[in-house]
Each structure stands twice: as structure tokens, then as C-alpha cells.
Scaffold this active site. Structure first.
Site, mmCIF file in Angstrom:
data_model
loop_
_atom_site.group_PDB
_atom_site.id
_atom_site.type_symbol
_atom_site.label_atom_id
_atom_site.label_comp_id
_atom_site.label_asym_id
_atom_site.label_seq_id
_atom_site.Cartn_x
_atom_site.Cartn_y
_atom_site.Cartn_z
ATOM 1 N N ASP A 1 -0.261 4.825 1.072
ATOM 2 C CA ASP A 1 -0.239 6.239 1.527
ATOM 3 C C ASP A 1 -0.447 6.155 3.044
ATOM 4 O O ASP A 1 -1.073 5.429 3.368
ATOM 5 C CB ASP A 1 -1.366 6.945 1.500
ATOM 6 C CG ASP A 1 -2.090 8.452 2.204
ATOM 7 O OD1 ASP A 1 -1.062 8.761 2.362
ATOM 8 O OD2 ASP A 1 -2.640 9.395 1.602
ATOM 9 N N ASP B 1 -0.721 0.057 6.036
ATOM 10 C CA ASP B 1 -0.655 0.395 7.160
ATOM 11 C C ASP B 1 -2.413 0.692 8.238
ATOM 12 O O ASP B 1 -2.117 0.720 9.108
ATOM 13 C CB ASP B 1 -0.870 2.062 6.888
ATOM 14 C CG ASP B 1 -2.312 2.565 5.760
ATOM 15 O OD1 ASP B 1 -2.220 2.067 5.578
ATOM 16 O OD2 ASP B 1 -2.132 3.740 6.317
ATOM 17 N N LYS C 1 -9.001 -3.401 -2.460
ATOM 18 C CA LYS C 1 -8.803 -3.689 -1.288
ATOM 19 C C LYS C 1 -9.894 -3.763 -0.224
ATOM 20 O O LYS C 1 -10.191 -2.618 0.233
ATOM 21 C CB LYS C 1 -7.249 -3.317 -0.426
ATOM 22 C CG LYS C 1 -6.071 -3.516 -0.932
ATOM 23 C CD LYS C 1 -5.067 -2.612 -0.757
ATOM 24 C CE LYS C 1 -4.723 -1.143 -0.962
ATOM 25 N NZ LYS C 1 -4.133 -0.823 -0.556
ATOM 26 N N ASP D 1 0.964 -1.114 0.021
ATOM 27 C CA ASP D 1 -0.308 -0.179 -0.427
ATOM 28 C C ASP D 1 1.104 1.094 -0.296
ATOM 29 O O ASP D 1 2.392 1.520 0.521
ATOM 30 C CB ASP D 1 -0.957 -0.187 1.451
ATOM 31 C CG ASP D 1 -2.007 1.367 1.301
ATOM 32 O OD1 ASP D 1 -2.181 1.449 0.282
ATOM 33 O OD2 ASP D 1 -1.977 1.717 2.706
#
EC number: 3.1.3.41
Lengths: 294, 294
Positions: B28, B243, B218, B26
Site C-alpha cells: 500500500d 513509501d 516492519k 511494501d
């Protein structure tokens, strides 16, 4: 108990009508269908008036003000006064001013059309809204929480935009901001087809905030509270007349009205009304409203 | 089993990295935060490349095409090829062309932005969309079902309108029309604030039709299927790095990947990761991605 179909016997019809002082009418599917008045609908209303019955027209339509809706009824040949009309833009305005009693220094951010504006103005509520138009680069900076916004009110809005939703969301992140919707109808019938309704316009805000709005349309009892906010009546002497079990009839039952009458000229069918195990069951039903004339 | 925080011991870090041939990232919250590159993120990726690891950048962002997203990465000083990027507009296009195998005489009605158009074009998919603009009186007549529309694809669209939603609804009333969304994110971070996300844009259609879209972002495994549609890899030798527990880590676990690594530079906190009874638990976690360098 299974619902009973009223027979055409004059004494049975008279006994039913005699039980009530006030009749609450849904309109589309009861008085007219699309753009066509249903047979002898105006005559039936005139008959009830001649018996001294009070009539109320209760609709989830939020696009029109009461004055505009009065014109719709009159164009169908149904005389009525503005005071007899409860559309969901009016019930929303009444709820804000008389039930919530919104403080004078707080305002409403509204997503809706002209009928909503007119009703908010008529109740003396401060409001603001955005015009149609795309979100602008500066909006990403300037949009944010605003303590002066006490209510976000959402109805059908055919100029709904990302900008309007983005702004409403910033206000709703404050848990103190009340979230209201004129109604939760998923669709809005137009030209014999279905288009997005008020509930669909508020759906992004519910999805984003995780909190659903309080609805001011049938079957929500907040609409009944709004009606009672301006008009005292004996619920046991009131009858709700409608074509939809899930909105109209449920509204009457949950409101503890003395009676509910379903008609088969709209959405719900006789099969649905008589279905075993149905949870929303009217007291009585008729093929058409005018059958009450015998 | 409780997740383990990787210590800084070189042999432990090496043993972890050695377990995998491919890392799915991922972006960001892992590589950057808002507009700022995280410490030594580019160096960490370069280190993994130097060990012969394959890298994939997997993002729910649907506004950008892969080419546009490649530029974002390069502007952060992260060299990469277009083939290493999986944004949800691309996974949607790949899913339509290679998994659904949409017939040549069928087309896609899309609600989305330029990135979606570019990816549909790159996969040779016929599509159409509406520009911004209000619904017009004639639309109420002309909008209706269309057998040639095989898919309605909905992503974030900052010119979303009543007209676009009304048209999409007419197509979706046909149960044969496939309903896809690039992702179901309720919000979209912009300028350090939250704005409506792709899931909020499709929410009215879900509310109207009663059927939720299949998500190509996702944590939906349809995105994993789309990745596998273009890139064969051994899932047991793959590690998802992210995250967010509810999207990234869940995506890796449900996809049966060999490992999941959470970092604390984004949305999910150490407290959430270690919470007793948590249903989505990463194998290991680190304060920051660069801690993998020791």
C-alpha cells in the site's frame, strides 16, 4: 526527611489529629480490603466526626456514581452523605462543568459505565456514548470529526470495543477536543485479582493520538481542582490518608496539604515507606487506621 | 549522505537494478493507493521478473492470511505465488514455530482475526482465542495464570474486548510467557480514514504489564528473522522498496540490506526524505515505482 511512625501515646495522637480540620480518605486498602471492613475502621471515622472533623472519601473508582458509592460505604457500616464522596466519575463531571465550563452547545463523548453517566447527568452535561457491539461496515463511512464534541472522557468500561475506540479517535484528531480520563490506574482489582483499569482503556487512544489524557483521578491535581470546585477548604488544615504512595500520598503532597498519613493495610509496605531515596514520603504512617484511636 | 533521486537515464536505472537479486516490496503506497493500482505498477513488477529478479511482498497487514493477500494482489492484476508473500500474521507464525520453536505442549493465546488463525494453523501451532462478547461474572473467578500458554500474540482485532484483554493480562503476568505483536502500527487505513491499528490493540497490555511486545512487523528485525527463517537470501543483494521512512526504509537499513528505495506515492514526502538531520535516509528515491522503467 524520613517519615515518622506515630506512637500510641495519646498526647502524640491527639496533637496529630488536632492539626487538621478535614481528612481525605482513600477507601480500598484504608477502610476495607477487598470485601472486608478493616478492624475498627468505622469506629475511627466516628471518632473523628465526634471531634468535629470533616471527612471526604476520595476514590479513583469511576464505575460508580456518588450515590452508588454511598451505598458501598453504608453497607460497610460507614454512615456518610453523598456530599462527602469524590469518585473520579464525579470529579470528571465537575471538572467539565465548573473548571472547563464546557459550552452548552458542546457535548461529551464518553467511554465508561453507569456511574459516569449518572454524574454527567447530575451536572447537566450533554453526552453520548455507544453501546457494546462490533464496528459495522457503515461506520467506516460515517465516523469522522464532529465539531460539537468538546470532550472525550474515558473511564473503565467493561464493554470497551473497537467501535468505541475508533469513534473516539476521530473526535480526538481535532486538537481542540479535550481528552480526559477518570484516572490512569493500569489495573482494577476484582475478586482478589487484577483486571484492566481505566488507564488501560484509554491507552489505545493515547497511542494513536500521541497525546495523553488529563487525569481526573489521584494523583492528578485536576482532581484536587475539582474538589475545590465544589468545596472550599484550607489545604494546610487538610490531611490525606491512603495506602498507596504513588497515588494517595503523592496526591496529598503535590496538593500542598498540611499532612499525609500512610497506612500499611493496602498496597505500599513499610519497607517502601522507609526506603532511602524515596521520592514520595508521607509525613507519618500507622500499621492500621484504627491505631489513631490509641 | 543525502539520498539521491534516480534520474531517468537508462544506464543509471539498469546499474541500480543490476545491484540486486531480490526486491522486497511494501504494497500500500507503493503498488496501490487505497483501492487503486498505481500507474504501471504491475508492468514494473513484470519487468523485474523478466530480468530474473526475485520479488517479495512484505506487509504489516495481519488481518489477512497469505492466501487471502495473494488474492488481493491478483485482483490488482499482479500475479504472484503464496511463497512470495510475507504478511505479519505469517511472520508471527513463522517466528513462533521456527525461531522461538515453541514446545508442542505449549499454546498461543491469540487476539486477532482470521488471517492470524489460518497462519498459525498452517504452521501447526496450537492456539486458542475468545469470540466477541462481554466479560461474564464467572470470568472474574476463572481467569488466571496458565502455564500451558507460552505466547500471547496480539494483532489488529476489530472485536477486541475487555474480556480478551483481561484474559491476556492474566497470562502475561507470568514473565515466562512471550508477548508478541504482529506489528506496532498505531492506525489502520480504511476507506481513506484512519482506524485503530494492531499497536493500539496491544497498547492496554503494554500499559498493564509494563513490557512492550516484540513486534513481527516492519521495522522490527524479528520480521527479517522470520523471512530468513523460510528463505535464504544474500542481504547485500536485496533492496527494500517502500513509501514510509519510519517502517519500510528503516526496516531495510537496520536489516543491512544492500539498498533501499523510497517512492513518493504514499506516506513520506520528498521534503521528509531530503530533510537535513534525518536519521532514516533511503539510498535512492523515485516519484513513482514505474519510473524505474525509464
Amino acid at each position: 526527611m524520613s517519615p515518622r511512625k506515630l506512637t500510641g501515646k495519646p498526647e502524640e495522637l491527639a496533637a496529630f489529629v488536632d492539626k487538621f480540620d478535614i481528612f481525605l480518605f482513600d477507601c480500598d486498602g484504608v477502610l476495607w480490603q477487598g470485601g472486608t471492613l478493616l478492624p475498627r475502621a468505622a469506629e475511627t471515622l466516628a471518632h473523628l466526626r465526634s471531634l468535629g472533623k470533616k471527612l471526604l472519601f476520595v476514590t479513583n473508582n469511576s464505575t460508580k456514581s456518588r450515590t452508588a458509592y454511598q451505598k458501598v460505604l453504608q453497607d460497610f457500616g460507614i454512615p456518610c452523605s453523598v456530599d462527602e464522596i469524590f469518585c473520579s466519575s464525579y470529579s470528571s463531571a465537575v471538572y467539565i462543568s465548573r473548571v472547563l465550563q464546557l459550552q452548552r452547545d458542546k457535548k461529551v463523548y464518553m467511554i465508561g459505565e453507569s456511574g459516569m453517566k449518572e454524574e454527567l447527568e447530575a451536572e447537566g452535561i450533554s453526552y453520548f456514548s455507544d453501546g457494546s457491539g462490533d464496528i459495522m461496515p457503515e461506520d467506516y463511512d460515517t465516523f469522522g470529526p464532529d465539531e460539537s464534541v468538546g470532550v472525550v472522557l474515558c473511564g473503565i468500561d467493561r464493554t470497551i470495543s473497537y467501535r468505541k475506540l475508533a469513534r473516539a479517535y476521530q473526535y480526538l484528531r481535532n486538537p481542540g477536543t479535550v481528552f480526559l480520563a477518570t484516572n490512569m490506574d493500569s489495573t482494577y482489582p476484582t475478586n482478589g485479582k487484577l483486571f484492566p483499569g481505566a488507564g488501560s482503556v484509554s491507552a489505545p487512544l493515547t497511542y494513536m493520538t500521541g497525546r495523553p489524557p488529563l487525569s481526573l483521578g489521584k494523583p492528578s491535581q485536576a482532581m484536587m481542582d475539582a474538589i475545590e470546585g465544589v468545596l472550599k477548604f484550607d489545604r494546610k488544615r487538610a490531611c490525606m490518608v491512603g495506602d498507596r504512595l504513588d497515588t494517595d500520598i503523592r496526591f496529598g503532597i503535590e496538593g500542598g496539604l498540611g499532612g499525609t498519613l500512610a497506612v500499611l493495610t493496602g498496597v505500599s509496605t513499610e519497607e517502601e515507606i522507609l526506603k532511602e531515596g524515596a521520592t514520595v514520603v508521607p509525613d507519618v504512617y500507622l500499621d492500621r487506621l484504627c491505631d489513631i484511636l490509641g
